[in-house]
Enzyme design. Sequence first.
Site: not given
Ligand code: IDP
Length: 149
Positions: A9, A49, A112, A115, A126
């Site tokens: 990212k 997303y 984080n 992805h 994807e």
């Molecule tokens: P993942 O990336 O581990 O698959 P997902 O639940 O698919 O997780 O969420 C996609 C992305 O959305 C996450 O990697 C994160 O960057 C962002 N995200 C998910 N939940 C939150 C939140 O509660 N606050 C802010 N960003 C979030």
Amino acid sequence: MERTFIMVKPDGVQRGLVGEIISRFEKRGFKLVGLKLMQISRELAETHYGEHKGKPFFEGLVNFITSGPVVAMVWEGKEVIATAREMMGATNPLKAQPGTIRGTYGIDVGRNVIHGSDSPESAQREIALFFKEEELLSYDKTLDTWIYE
Ligand code: IDP
């Protein structure tokens, strides 16, 4: 053999973690079959997303993922989809196991670093979203006989 979609990212690119992340997948034994540095359009971000549309963090997530270059990759290998998720660690870096990518390099859920597809269905979706067929290569690595029995 499975394929999965992995993306460094914008925070990971800015922080100089591209080499480190590629290195972890290489050293594990997985094979790189597609790679590009790109800036994601709003439209692509909203499609990628799509499952999060309507959630409170959606707008911030789209803004963030389009804010700078990302490195999009496809990695291939036995059970690479689930294994990549383990290597990445939990979505919230504060909950990610130490030693995982997010558990080593992250703090906030919205920053984080990486992805990775969470299922065979999302991997297929994807990969097709980010890569054309001809951008993915099939090739042999002589080292594979030392990685797979
Ligand atoms: P993942 O990336 O581990 O698959 P997902 O639940 O698919 O997780 O969420 C996609 C992305 O959305 C996450 O990697 C994160 O960057 C962002 N995200 C998910 N939940 C939150 C939140 O509660 N606050 C802010 N960003 C979030």
